[in-house]
Write a protein that holds these residues in place. Structure first.
Motif, PDB file in Angstrom:
ATOM      1  N   GLY A  36     -33.461  63.505  -6.293  1.00  0.00           N
ATOM      2  CA  GLY A  36     -34.581  63.294  -5.649  1.00  0.00           C
ATOM      3  C   GLY A  36     -34.791  62.445  -6.608  1.00  0.00           C
ATOM      4  O   GLY A  36     -36.192  61.513  -6.914  1.00  0.00           O
ATOM      5  N   TYR A  37     -35.099  62.545  -7.757  1.00  0.00           N
ATOM      6  CA  TYR A  37     -35.477  61.437  -8.759  1.00  0.00           C
ATOM      7  C   TYR A  37     -34.654  60.394  -9.621  1.00  0.00           C
ATOM      8  O   TYR A  37     -35.105  59.211 -10.105  1.00  0.00           O
ATOM      9  N   GLY A  38     -33.891  60.019  -8.589  1.00  0.00           N
ATOM     10  CA  GLY A  38     -33.276  58.281  -8.282  1.00  0.00           C
ATOM     11  C   GLY A  38     -31.934  58.475  -8.935  1.00  0.00           C
ATOM     12  O   GLY A  38     -31.655  57.855  -9.888  1.00  0.00           O
ATOM     13  N   SER A  39     -30.729  60.242  -9.289  1.00  0.00           N
ATOM     14  CA  SER A  39     -29.637  60.247  -9.970  1.00  0.00           C
ATOM     15  C   SER A  39     -28.581  58.386  -9.739  1.00  0.00           C
ATOM     16  O   SER A  39     -28.044  57.786 -10.249  1.00  0.00           O
ATOM     17  N   LEU A  40     -28.574  59.266  -8.274  1.00  0.00           N
ATOM     18  CA  LEU A  40     -27.320  57.935  -7.789  1.00  0.00           C
ATOM     19  C   LEU A  40     -27.762  56.504  -8.087  1.00  0.00           C
ATOM     20  O   LEU A  40     -27.283  56.018  -7.854  1.00  0.00           O
ATOM     21  N   ALA A  41     -29.112  56.482  -7.461  1.00  0.00           N
ATOM     22  CA  ALA A  41     -30.085  54.953  -7.949  1.00  0.00           C
ATOM     23  C   ALA A  41     -29.566  54.426  -8.323  1.00  0.00           C
ATOM     24  O   ALA A  41     -29.350  53.525  -8.550  1.00  0.00           O
ATOM     25  N   LEU A  42     -29.505  55.371  -9.882  1.00  0.00           N
ATOM     26  CA  LEU A  42     -29.789  55.684 -10.590  1.00  0.00           C
ATOM     27  C   LEU A  42     -28.178  54.434 -11.852  1.00  0.00           C
ATOM     28  O   LEU A  42     -28.170  52.983 -11.921  1.00  0.00           O
ATOM     29  N   ALA A  43     -27.506  55.118 -10.727  1.00  0.00           N
ATOM     30  CA  ALA A  43     -25.869  54.811 -10.863  1.00  0.00           C
ATOM     31  C   ALA A  43     -25.455  53.982 -10.766  1.00  0.00           C
ATOM     32  O   ALA A  43     -24.608  53.060 -10.753  1.00  0.00           O
ATOM     33  N   LEU A  44     -25.300  53.748  -9.664  1.00  0.00           N
ATOM     34  CA  LEU A  44     -25.492  52.170  -8.689  1.00  0.00           C
ATOM     35  C   LEU A  44     -26.062  51.365  -9.012  1.00  0.00           C
ATOM     36  O   LEU A  44     -25.029  49.866  -9.341  1.00  0.00           O
ATOM     37  N   TYR A 117     -25.311  56.026   6.203  1.00  0.00           N
ATOM     38  CA  TYR A 117     -26.428  57.207   5.368  1.00  0.00           C
ATOM     39  C   TYR A 117     -27.094  56.501   3.965  1.00  0.00           C
ATOM     40  O   TYR A 117     -28.242  57.046   4.003  1.00  0.00           O
ATOM     41  N   MET A 118     -26.311  56.162   3.202  1.00  0.00           N
ATOM     42  CA  MET A 118     -26.847  55.880   2.056  1.00  0.00           C
ATOM     43  C   MET A 118     -27.672  54.543   1.587  1.00  0.00           C
ATOM     44  O   MET A 118     -28.672  54.468   1.142  1.00  0.00           O
ATOM     45  N   ILE A 119     -27.091  53.769   3.187  1.00  0.00           N
ATOM     46  CA  ILE A 119     -28.289  52.523   2.751  1.00  0.00           C
ATOM     47  C   ILE A 119     -28.780  52.762   3.627  1.00  0.00           C
ATOM     48  O   ILE A 119     -30.039  52.180   3.351  1.00  0.00           O
ATOM     49  N   GLU A 120     -29.492  53.435   4.279  1.00  0.00           N
ATOM     50  CA  GLU A 120     -30.574  53.755   5.137  1.00  0.00           C
ATOM     51  C   GLU A 120     -31.394  54.686   3.988  1.00  0.00           C
ATOM     52  O   GLU A 120     -33.089  54.651   4.658  1.00  0.00           O
ATOM     53  N   ASN A 121     -30.862  55.476   3.684  1.00  0.00           N
ATOM     54  CA  ASN A 121     -31.510  56.327   2.504  1.00  0.00           C
ATOM     55  C   ASN A 121     -32.273  55.674   1.365  1.00  0.00           C
ATOM     56  O   ASN A 121     -32.813  56.262   0.221  1.00  0.00           O
ATOM     57  N   ASN A 122     -31.113  54.543   1.692  1.00  0.00           N
ATOM     58  CA  ASN A 122     -31.754  53.790  -0.179  1.00  0.00           C
ATOM     59  C   ASN A 122     -31.041  54.879  -1.094  1.00  0.00           C
ATOM     60  O   ASN A 122     -32.143  54.536  -2.640  1.00  0.00           O
ATOM     61  N   LEU A 123     -30.344  55.343  -1.068  1.00  0.00           N
ATOM     62  CA  LEU A 123     -29.751  55.840  -2.494  1.00  0.00           C
ATOM     63  C   LEU A 123     -30.392  57.564  -2.798  1.00  0.00           C
ATOM     64  O   LEU A 123     -29.428  58.286  -3.611  1.00  0.00           O
ATOM     65  N   TYR A 124     -31.545  57.478  -1.816  1.00  0.00           N
ATOM     66  CA  TYR A 124     -32.405  58.567  -2.778  1.00  0.00           C
ATOM     67  C   TYR A 124     -31.303  59.864  -1.393  1.00  0.00           C
ATOM     68  O   TYR A 124     -32.418  59.853  -0.435  1.00  0.00           O
ATOM     69  N   ALA A 125     -30.810  60.250  -1.286  1.00  0.00           N
ATOM     70  CA  ALA A 125     -30.356  61.285  -0.766  1.00  0.00           C
ATOM     71  C   ALA A 125     -29.743  63.083  -0.894  1.00  0.00           C
ATOM     72  O   ALA A 125     -29.517  62.779  -1.810  1.00  0.00           O
ATOM     73  N   TYR A 225     -47.468  59.144 -11.800  1.00  0.00           N
ATOM     74  CA  TYR A 225     -47.981  57.419 -11.036  1.00  0.00           C
ATOM     75  C   TYR A 225     -46.966  56.743 -10.373  1.00  0.00           C
ATOM     76  O   TYR A 225     -47.339  56.258  -9.685  1.00  0.00           O
ATOM     77  N   ASP A 226     -46.037  57.355 -10.578  1.00  0.00           N
ATOM     78  CA  ASP A 226     -45.056  56.030  -9.767  1.00  0.00           C
ATOM     79  C   ASP A 226     -44.482  56.278  -8.527  1.00  0.00           C
ATOM     80  O   ASP A 226     -44.607  56.305  -7.310  1.00  0.00           O
ATOM     81  N   VAL A 227     -44.814  57.933  -8.484  1.00  0.00           N
ATOM     82  CA  VAL A 227     -44.678  59.479  -6.368  1.00  0.00           C
ATOM     83  C   VAL A 227     -45.458  57.914  -6.277  1.00  0.00           C
ATOM     84  O   VAL A 227     -45.658  57.675  -4.785  1.00  0.00           O
ATOM     85  N   ILE A 253     -38.817  62.069  -4.943  1.00  0.00           N
ATOM     86  CA  ILE A 253     -39.103  61.610  -4.395  1.00  0.00           C
ATOM     87  C   ILE A 253     -38.564  61.637  -2.593  1.00  0.00           C
ATOM     88  O   ILE A 253     -39.396  61.857  -1.975  1.00  0.00           O
ATOM     89  N   ILE A 254     -37.263  62.785  -2.710  1.00  0.00           N
ATOM     90  CA  ILE A 254     -36.825  63.113  -1.425  1.00  0.00           C
ATOM     91  C   ILE A 254     -37.780  64.096  -0.975  1.00  0.00           C
ATOM     92  O   ILE A 254     -37.755  64.525  -0.106  1.00  0.00           O
ATOM     93  N   GLU A 255     -38.115  65.116  -2.074  1.00  0.00           N
ATOM     94  CA  GLU A 255     -39.070  66.422  -1.677  1.00  0.00           C
ATOM     95  C   GLU A 255     -40.864  65.118  -1.145  1.00  0.00           C
ATOM     96  O   GLU A 255     -40.858  65.884   0.515  1.00  0.00           O
ATOM     97  N   ALA A 256     -41.014  64.066  -1.286  1.00  0.00           N
ATOM     98  CA  ALA A 256     -41.829  64.106  -0.763  1.00  0.00           C
ATOM     99  C   ALA A 256     -41.841  63.339   0.360  1.00  0.00           C
ATOM    100  O   ALA A 256     -42.968  63.465   0.956  1.00  0.00           O
ATOM    101  N   LEU A 257     -40.755  62.693   0.624  1.00  0.00           N
ATOM    102  CA  LEU A 257     -40.682  62.141   2.020  1.00  0.00           C
ATOM    103  C   LEU A 257     -40.607  62.941   3.129  1.00  0.00           C
ATOM    104  O   LEU A 257     -40.974  62.721   4.130  1.00  0.00           O
ATOM    105  N   ASN A 258     -39.799  64.345   2.792  1.00  0.00           N
ATOM    106  CA  ASN A 258     -40.130  65.571   3.010  1.00  0.00           C
ATOM    107  C   ASN A 258     -41.391  66.042   3.580  1.00  0.00           C
ATOM    108  O   ASN A 258     -41.843  66.413   4.408  1.00  0.00           O
ATOM    109  N   ILE A 259     -42.443  66.099   2.769  1.00  0.00           N
ATOM    110  CA  ILE A 259     -43.471  66.716   2.970  1.00  0.00           C
ATOM    111  C   ILE A 259     -44.057  65.821   3.723  1.00  0.00           C
ATOM    112  O   ILE A 259     -44.637  65.947   4.713  1.00  0.00           O
TER     113      ILE A 259
END
Length: 388
Positions: A36-44, A117-125, A225-227, A253-259
């Motif tokens: 949810g911090y964006g680790s996979l998104a950052l790698a890509l 799945y990854m494209i649908e979730n914008n790499l936040y998964a 602030y960014d969230v 971010i994943i937790e924010a979307l879940n809430i």
């Protein structure tokens, strides 16, 4: 995935682009931090920038909020990266068998599902929802020997389109111990122009021999602030809700979307609960049948979630009646008159019976009972209990 699509993390992104621009690129890096911090998104995004044909650089004033550079997003390499189909981009991730097959599997057997799945979730998964998407949520997934063999196979090939071959290994902590020696060998003796980007939520669960062979890239939680900036772009959310969700999400971010998803579901459930319980006093069969039809149209998992919501609501009502304690987040049904009046109907005379019949219905739904009959029977039972 461009860096501009990543939520927050500007200081880290600027550091990564500076490293690439200077040519000091480590062949193996570990991006570790919550998904949810964006680790996979950052790698890509890092990989896309690395192979971009026309990198863009900007004049910036504040490195904490602005990007110094990014991939162009329009060159042939970037377009393929954004669809996760670049011939020099490879993914390995935990996997297991699905119901439709009992054969031994590897990541390549689920690559189409992974990309979708990854494209649908914008790499936040997260891994658990991904397994649910595959239909294997009750199984354990691992990066196995077949995956390790696939890594060796594809990395021994020459690059097709770009300077670098990139191997992204998501959730490296799920590496099976039997596959570790093969991965260690190629990490020690990588093929030419090969970049390993390992992604992990918990670096402490990664083999020490792997950690010692990679450059560590810690991913910190996203600033509030960014969230908030991200949440403000979403529909049907006010400033107070943005504040509450950002605080509860703690930079994830994943937790924010879940809430947020839970909030929307609770609004639906509150409306259903109020309509239902009002009908239980009069037992007008026509309107009750319409309500049951609406519940019947839901999936079984959502039916179960509604029953759990109802159970929590009845308990909160009893707590208010018995002790005077009000848990406002549980007793806000969107109807002030109902909020004040209904809790008095739940007392020591009926709360135990209500709990029993709801739990019995949950059990029936989990075992594929016909939901119309189950909810109609539940309605009759609770109607009698409310009139005690």
């Amino acid at each position: 995935m461009q860096f501009k699509d990543i939520i927050g993390q500007r200081p880290l992104i600027n550091k990564l682009t500076q490293i690439i621009d200077s040519g000091r690129i480590s062949h193996a890096q570990l991006f570790y931090g919550k998904n949810g911090y964006g680790s996979l998104a950052l790698a890509l995004a890092y990989a896309q920038y690395l192979n971009c044909e026309n990198r863009e650089h900007y004049n910036i004033i504040d490195e904490s909020t602005q990007l110094r550079a990014d991939s162009c997003g329009v060159c042939p390499s970037c377009k393929k990266y954004q669809q996760l189909v670049h011939s020099d981009l490879h993914f390995i991730f935990p996997n297991t068998t699905v119901k439709s097959t009992d054969k031994d599997t590897s990541s390549k057997d689920y690559m189409a599902e992974f990309r979708s799945y990854m494209i649908e979730n914008n790499l936040y998964a997260r891994l658990e929802p991904f397994f649910e998407y595959l239909g294997v949520e009750k199984k354990q997934g691992y990066i196995n020997v077949r995956d390790a063999n696939e890594i060796i196979k594809v990395l021994n090939l020459k690059t097709y389109e770009s300077k670098y071959k990139v191997m992204i290994i998501w959730m490296i902590e799920k590496l099976n111990i039997s596959a570790a020696p093969k991965l260690l060998k190629i990490l020690e003796e990588p093929t030419e122009n090969t970049i390993f980007l390992l992604v992990s939520e918990n670096q402490d669960k990664i083999l020490a021999t792997i950690r010692s062979r990679v450059q560590m890239v810690p991913i910190k939680k996203i600033k509030d602030y960014d969230v908030k900036q991200f949440l403000a772009t979403l529909p049907n959310i006010d400033n107070q809700q943005i504040e509450n969700i950002a605080q509860a999400a703690e930079g994830d971010i994943i937790e924010a979307l879940n809430i947020l998803e839970q909030r929307d579901q609770d609004l639906l459930f509150a409306e259903l609960f109020v309509t239902w319980t009002r009908q239980l006093f009069k037992l007008q069969m026509h309107s009750l049948s319409q309500w049951v039809d609406k519940i019947h149209a839901m999936g079984r998992e959502q039916q179960k979630q509604f029953l759990l919501y109802a159970l929590d609501s009845f308990r909160a009502c009893f707590l208010k009646t018995a002790t005077g304690i009000t848990l406002s987040y549980q007793l806000d049904f969107g109807d002030e008159k109902f909020n004040n009046a209904f809790p008095r109907m739940i007392t020591e005379k009926n709360i135990e019976g209500i709990e029993n019949v709801i739990n019995k219905t949950i059990y029936a739904i989990e075992r594929n009972a016909f939901s119309k009959i189950a909810f109609m029977d539940l309605s009759f039972s609770i109607s009698k209990l409310l009139k005690k």
